[in-house]
Design a protein around this motif. Structure first.
Motif, mmCIF file in Angstrom:
data_model
loop_
_atom_site.group_PDB
_atom_site.id
_atom_site.type_symbol
_atom_site.label_atom_id
_atom_site.label_comp_id
_atom_site.label_asym_id
_atom_site.label_seq_id
_atom_site.Cartn_x
_atom_site.Cartn_y
_atom_site.Cartn_z
ATOM 1 N N VAL A 177 -31.598 -28.438 -88.771
ATOM 2 C CA VAL A 177 -30.921 -28.551 -87.369
ATOM 3 C C VAL A 177 -31.329 -27.359 -86.747
ATOM 4 C CG1 VAL A 177 -28.744 -28.620 -86.344
ATOM 5 C CG2 VAL A 177 -28.893 -29.657 -88.541
ATOM 6 N N ASN A 178 -31.889 -27.642 -85.534
ATOM 7 C CA ASN A 178 -32.327 -26.501 -84.375
ATOM 8 C C ASN A 178 -31.311 -26.387 -83.417
ATOM 9 O OD1 ASN A 178 -34.956 -25.855 -85.669
ATOM 10 N ND2 ASN A 178 -35.644 -27.848 -85.091
ATOM 11 N N SER A 179 -30.724 -25.068 -83.134
ATOM 12 C CA SER A 179 -29.630 -24.936 -82.547
ATOM 13 C C SER A 179 -30.088 -24.035 -81.184
ATOM 14 C CB SER A 179 -28.414 -24.335 -82.919
ATOM 15 O OG SER A 179 -28.062 -25.221 -84.072
ATOM 16 N N PHE A 180 -29.947 -24.468 -80.021
ATOM 17 C CA PHE A 180 -30.445 -23.561 -78.610
ATOM 18 C C PHE A 180 -29.205 -23.794 -77.824
ATOM 19 C CE2 PHE A 180 -34.349 -25.219 -80.590
ATOM 20 C CZ PHE A 180 -35.044 -23.866 -80.704
ATOM 21 N N GLY A 181 -28.417 -22.586 -77.619
ATOM 22 C CA GLY A 181 -27.235 -22.483 -76.555
ATOM 23 C C GLY A 181 -26.105 -23.584 -77.173
ATOM 24 N N ASP A 182 -25.850 -24.309 -76.164
ATOM 25 C CA ASP A 182 -24.808 -25.289 -76.592
ATOM 26 C C ASP A 182 -25.273 -26.775 -77.260
ATOM 27 O OD1 ASP A 182 -22.876 -23.482 -75.680
ATOM 28 O OD2 ASP A 182 -23.002 -24.631 -73.410
ATOM 29 N N GLU A 183 -26.642 -26.747 -77.714
ATOM 30 C CA GLU A 183 -27.022 -27.828 -78.042
ATOM 31 C C GLU A 183 -27.940 -27.883 -79.357
ATOM 32 O OE1 GLU A 183 -29.932 -29.363 -74.988
ATOM 33 O OE2 GLU A 183 -28.461 -29.989 -73.737
ATOM 34 N N MET A 184 -27.811 -28.998 -80.153
ATOM 35 C CA MET A 184 -28.485 -29.078 -81.470
ATOM 36 C C MET A 184 -29.396 -30.146 -81.429
ATOM 37 S SD MET A 184 -25.283 -29.094 -84.062
ATOM 38 C CE MET A 184 -24.011 -27.567 -84.455
ATOM 39 N N TYR A 185 -30.503 -30.010 -81.888
ATOM 40 C CA TYR A 185 -31.650 -31.099 -82.106
ATOM 41 C C TYR A 185 -31.907 -31.328 -83.642
ATOM 42 C CZ TYR A 185 -32.193 -29.391 -77.372
ATOM 43 O OH TYR A 185 -31.988 -29.116 -76.056
ATOM 44 N N ILE A 186 -31.902 -32.543 -84.069
ATOM 45 C CA ILE A 186 -31.946 -33.001 -85.198
ATOM 46 C C ILE A 186 -32.744 -34.321 -85.382
ATOM 47 C CG2 ILE A 186 -30.069 -33.844 -87.351
ATOM 48 C CD1 ILE A 186 -28.088 -32.975 -85.256
ATOM 49 N N ASP A 187 -33.593 -34.115 -86.472
ATOM 50 C CA ASP A 187 -34.540 -35.142 -86.739
ATOM 51 C C ASP A 187 -33.779 -35.881 -88.279
ATOM 52 O OD1 ASP A 187 -36.644 -36.865 -87.654
ATOM 53 O OD2 ASP A 187 -38.086 -35.212 -87.907
ATOM 54 N N PHE A 196 -18.388 -31.462 -80.585
ATOM 55 C CA PHE A 196 -19.869 -32.044 -80.131
ATOM 56 C C PHE A 196 -19.712 -33.304 -79.905
ATOM 57 C CE2 PHE A 196 -20.973 -27.845 -82.052
ATOM 58 C CZ PHE A 196 -22.120 -27.646 -81.431
ATOM 59 N N ARG A 197 -20.494 -33.642 -78.809
ATOM 60 C CA ARG A 197 -21.035 -35.247 -78.441
ATOM 61 C C ARG A 197 -22.219 -35.528 -78.311
ATOM 62 N NH1 ARG A 197 -22.535 -35.761 -73.492
ATOM 63 N NH2 ARG A 197 -22.195 -33.786 -72.171
ATOM 64 N N VAL A 198 -22.572 -36.451 -78.563
ATOM 65 C CA VAL A 198 -23.935 -36.911 -78.394
ATOM 66 C C VAL A 198 -24.344 -36.939 -76.899
ATOM 67 C CG1 VAL A 198 -25.758 -38.836 -78.709
ATOM 68 C CG2 VAL A 198 -23.926 -38.741 -80.222
ATOM 69 N N LYS A 199 -25.552 -36.084 -76.916
ATOM 70 C CA LYS A 199 -26.084 -35.982 -75.401
ATOM 71 C C LYS A 199 -26.969 -37.101 -75.091
ATOM 72 C CE LYS A 199 -28.535 -32.955 -72.155
ATOM 73 N NZ LYS A 199 -28.823 -31.700 -71.837
ATOM 74 N N THR A 200 -28.053 -37.439 -75.920
ATOM 75 C CA THR A 200 -28.873 -38.290 -75.873
ATOM 76 C C THR A 200 -29.315 -39.085 -77.102
ATOM 77 O OG1 THR A 200 -30.873 -36.754 -76.026
ATOM 78 C CG2 THR A 200 -30.113 -37.352 -73.752
ATOM 79 N N LEU A 201 -29.576 -40.244 -76.834
ATOM 80 C CA LEU A 201 -30.341 -41.166 -78.318
ATOM 81 C C LEU A 201 -31.780 -41.316 -78.039
ATOM 82 C CD1 LEU A 201 -27.155 -43.498 -79.222
ATOM 83 C CD2 LEU A 201 -27.809 -41.584 -80.390
ATOM 84 N N PRO A 202 -32.388 -41.139 -78.842
ATOM 85 C CA PRO A 202 -33.779 -41.638 -78.736
ATOM 86 C C PRO A 202 -34.050 -43.128 -78.378
ATOM 87 C CG PRO A 202 -33.763 -40.283 -80.632
ATOM 88 C CD PRO A 202 -32.069 -40.754 -80.253
ATOM 89 N N GLU A 203 -34.994 -43.649 -77.822
ATOM 90 C CA GLU A 203 -35.216 -44.940 -77.401
ATOM 91 C C GLU A 203 -35.523 -45.753 -78.532
ATOM 92 O OE1 GLU A 203 -35.113 -46.855 -74.547
ATOM 93 O OE2 GLU A 203 -34.223 -45.122 -73.654
ATOM 94 N N PRO A 204 -34.864 -46.998 -78.754
ATOM 95 C CA PRO A 204 -35.073 -47.922 -80.110
ATOM 96 C C PRO A 204 -36.386 -48.275 -80.092
ATOM 97 C CG PRO A 204 -33.821 -49.076 -78.362
ATOM 98 C CD PRO A 204 -33.929 -47.748 -77.724
ATOM 99 N N LEU A 252 -32.701 -36.433 -82.367
ATOM 100 C CA LEU A 252 -31.098 -36.805 -81.836
ATOM 101 C C LEU A 252 -30.711 -35.350 -81.219
ATOM 102 C CD1 LEU A 252 -28.461 -38.270 -81.607
ATOM 103 C CD2 LEU A 252 -28.145 -37.389 -84.119
ATOM 104 N N THR A 253 -29.829 -35.462 -80.066
ATOM 105 C CA THR A 253 -29.465 -34.409 -79.322
ATOM 106 C C THR A 253 -27.883 -34.454 -79.018
ATOM 107 O OG1 THR A 253 -31.579 -34.312 -78.122
ATOM 108 C CG2 THR A 253 -29.565 -32.860 -77.186
ATOM 109 N N LEU A 254 -27.459 -33.425 -79.860
ATOM 110 C CA LEU A 254 -25.799 -33.282 -79.754
ATOM 111 C C LEU A 254 -25.715 -31.700 -78.779
ATOM 112 C CD1 LEU A 254 -24.614 -33.529 -83.396
ATOM 113 C CD2 LEU A 254 -24.969 -35.469 -81.691
ATOM 114 N N THR A 255 -24.584 -32.052 -78.029
ATOM 115 C CA THR A 255 -24.170 -31.003 -77.129
ATOM 116 C C THR A 255 -22.567 -30.519 -77.292
ATOM 117 O OG1 THR A 255 -24.277 -30.175 -74.827
ATOM 118 C CG2 THR A 255 -23.740 -32.405 -75.179
ATOM 119 N N LYS A 256 -22.317 -29.565 -76.789
ATOM 120 C CA LYS A 256 -20.889 -29.263 -76.836
ATOM 121 C C LYS A 256 -20.053 -29.925 -75.903
ATOM 122 C CE LYS A 256 -20.957 -24.549 -79.227
ATOM 123 N NZ LYS A 256 -20.683 -23.107 -79.132
#
Length: 638
Positions: free
Chosen positions: A517-527, A568-576, A633-637
């Motif tokens: 999990v990579n966290s930057f500010g209010d966001e998390m980036y997860i593979d 947290f909530r989901v900010k963006t979902l990758p395109e299918p 996947l991007t999660l944000t506060k």
């Protein structure tokens, strides 16, 4: 490439010859001597092959005398190349001559050798070989070799390709009218081969002459079709010979071929009582007939080691069942024979079967020894017919490897024979499922994972596991399940019975994926896709010559659920991704369900044979799959 590894292919006779000869040459000749497939330094200026049917002796009434003459030219710089010719108990090498710059090499002593591994891999195949010098640019060296095949049954095919570029090649067959045969021309379309037929009145013989010019060197590529699919060649089907002592029959039809095979297997010398004790012990706890057959099949798979014994008469006659049982090793014929005898001793209707794997382009419409390269067993039980291939060590009962699916099979049936086909299977037979339930802890992902494997997916995993020493089995599983990634740790591993591959193989464990999990500010980036299967499955269209045959049909299913952390909530979902080709499908996508994100991926191989015309589309779709793997996947506060 992870997906392309040919999992547990046994060494079919034709394929095994190539491996055997390569290993043997390593013993006879220096490693630096082997040319690259695209070597332009040395070419064959001229190659002439002459095959003449002649009268033999009382034991072998018809011989085929062969004369080979090959002239090599050095185009750029000095070179040394291996010259080899193979033979066995039904052929012999005559005089060998070599000339360098027109001068005959004095004292030439070709090396002759057998091969053995660990003291018990033995074959009557032999190689005659020596090193040939090409002293400098523009020089030529020539080799002349005489060879005799002592039985027309073993004279089956003549290929036009060589390991070097060929400027000119001529193949001549001299067939006296007393010898009756068919010459089948295979893969001639577009090859530029010319044919001439004449009649030698003095010797009452037909003369067939084939010539080809400007032929590229044969190229050996992984996962390529067998040579009988791609290279021009002649298949010689010898039917019968009219001799002074009467007609000598060979193979006029499939019944003749079966009769010859049948004589070989009737003359084995099996001792049924010697295997019955073992069969009874193996099946003693089985509750019904089906369970008994499964028990015996599994026992032979696990306890008899596959060792090739391929050429000469040993390429067609199985070893005695009691010998294979005592030695605990055998080739495909010996294993099939033991399996049959064990089942017969328990009262089952079991029979030997001859089969050509998918490596061979022919079926039994062509009566020749080149039509098959493998032996399995059939058992008739409760109105059904099952095929058992004990050389596929970890494949389940009533499951079939890709290499024999749909292939025509010649089945033992007393003095007659049966022809059938091994059932074809869809990708559903070979499934690999992975389900992960994860949560975020700091910069790590943690949770539980479960795997389920079937068919040839099971076989691959078990081959890796059982090839490891027992005390290191846990370590081997760790390396496989983690892709040898030190950041992906697993613990509390539980597996189903690794000695029962007729049921699904399951594995469960806990995991800790560090720094996922990579966290930057209010966001998390997860593979969420750890494995990224087939991301490097591109085909190099600039160098690939042949079609590509994948190892087996397969369906890979992966599902990962990730609990969304509180706040947290989901900010963006990758395109299918949704690619559905007639031969394969790649699908991947995310969805939000309550407080979870669900990632699903499906990779399906529906047809293993990719044509060169399909490579461009395949590469384009692999690039799309790889691009999907790069999305996070991007999660944000909140």
């Amino acid at each position: 490439m992870y997906f392309y590894i040919p999992y547990t292919y046994t060494f079919m006779r034709t394929l095994c010859k190539c491996l055997y000869f390569s290993i043997l040459l390593l013993h006879l000749l220096p490693a630096h001597a082997f040319p690259a497939a695209d070597d332009k330094n040395i070419v064959i200026k001229e190659r002439k092959e002459r095959y003449e049917f002649t009268r033999g002796d009382a034991k072998n009434p018809v011989w085929i005398n062969q004369l080979f003459s090959t002239t090599y030219r050095c185009n750029e710089f000095r070179g040394t190349i291996p010259y080899t010719e193979f033979y066995d108990d039904y052929s012999r090498i005559g005089e060998v001559k070599a000339y360098v710059n027109g001068d005959r090499v004095k004292g030439l002593r070709p090396q002759h050798g057998y091969h053995s591994i660990e003291g018990f891999f033995y074959s009557d195949a032999r190689v005659c070989g020596f090193m040939l010098d090409l002293e400098k640019k523009g020089t030529e060296s020539r080799v002349e070799l005489e060879k005799t095949v002592l039985d027309p049954r073993y004279f089956t095919s003549i290929y036009f390709h060589e390991d070097f570029f060929v400027e000119q090649k001529e193949i001549t067959l001299v067939v006296p009218r007393w010898m009756h045969l068919d010459i089948k021309e295979m893969n001639f379309a577009g090859a530029g081969i010319t044919k001439n037929k004449s009649f030698d009145e003095k010797n009452n013989a037909d003369i067939y002459t084939y010539t080809i010019s400007g032929q590229k060197a044969a190229k050996k590529e992984p996962l390529a079709p067998g040579p009988s699919y791609v290279y021009p060649h002649l298949v010689v089907c010898s039917h019968y010979a009219e001799t002074e002592n009467g007609r000598i029959g060979y193979f006029s039809n499939v019944q003749d071929l079966y009769d010859w095979y049948r004589r070989l297997v009737k003359d084995i010398g099996n001792d049924p009582e010697a295997v019955k004790t073992t069969a009874l012990q193996v099946a003693k706890d089985a509750g019904n007939d089906l369970a008994k057959v499964k028990a015996v099949y599994t026992w032979v798979q696990e306890n008899i080691r596959y060792i090739a014994f391929e050429d000469g008469i040993a390429g067609f006659r199985p070893a005695k069942a009691q010998d294979v049982l005592q030695k605990k090793y055998g080739d495909c014929k010996g294993m099939a024979n033991l399996l049959k005898e064990m089942l017969v001793s328990l009262g089952f209707d079991a029979r030997l079967c001859w089969i050509g794997t998918r490596h061979i382009a022919y079926d039994y419409s062509m009566p020749t020894l080149s039509v098959d390269n493998h032996m399995i067993c059939a058992v008739y039980l409760q109105g059904r017919q099952y095929f058992l291939d004990a050389t596929e060590t970890y494949i389940g009962f009533d499951q079939y490897a890709e290499r024999i699916q749909g292939r025509q099979v010649l089945i033992e049936n007393g003095d007659q024979y049966n022809l059938a086909r091994v059932p074809s299977r869809t990708c559903e037979q070979n499934r690999q499922e992975e389900k992960r339930s994860l949560r975020i802890e700091g910069n790590h992902l943690t949770g539980a994972t479960g795997h389920r494997y079937t068919g040839e997916c099971t076989e691959f995993l078990l081959t890796q596991a059982h090839a490891t020493k027992k005390e290191n089995l846990g370590e081997a599983l760790q390396q496989y399940l983690t892709n040898d990634n030190r950041l992906y740790g697993i613990s509390n591993v539980e597996t189903s019975d690794l000695h029962n591959w007729s049921t699904d193989l399951t594995i469960r464990y806990d995991l800790l994926h560090k720094d996922a999990v990579n966290s930057f500010g209010d966001e998390m980036y997860i593979d969420l896709d750890f494995r990224k299967e087939m991301d490097d499955a591109d085909i190099d269209t600039t160098t690939r010559v042949h079609d590509l045959w994948l190892s087996f049909k397969r369906q890979l299913l992966q599902e990962t659920s990730l609990a969304i952390p509180a706040g947290f909530r989901v900010k963006t979902l990758p395109e299918p991704l949704s690619i559905d080709h007639p031969k394969y499908a790649f699908k991947a996508g995310y969805e939000v369900k309550g407080n979870q994100v669900i990632y699903r991926k499906e990779i399906t191989i529906k047809d293993t044979r990719l044509l060169k015309s399909e490579f461009s589309r395949w590469n384009s779709d692999i690039r799309k799959l790889r691009q999907t793997y790069l999305e996070q996947l991007t999660l944000t506060k909140k």
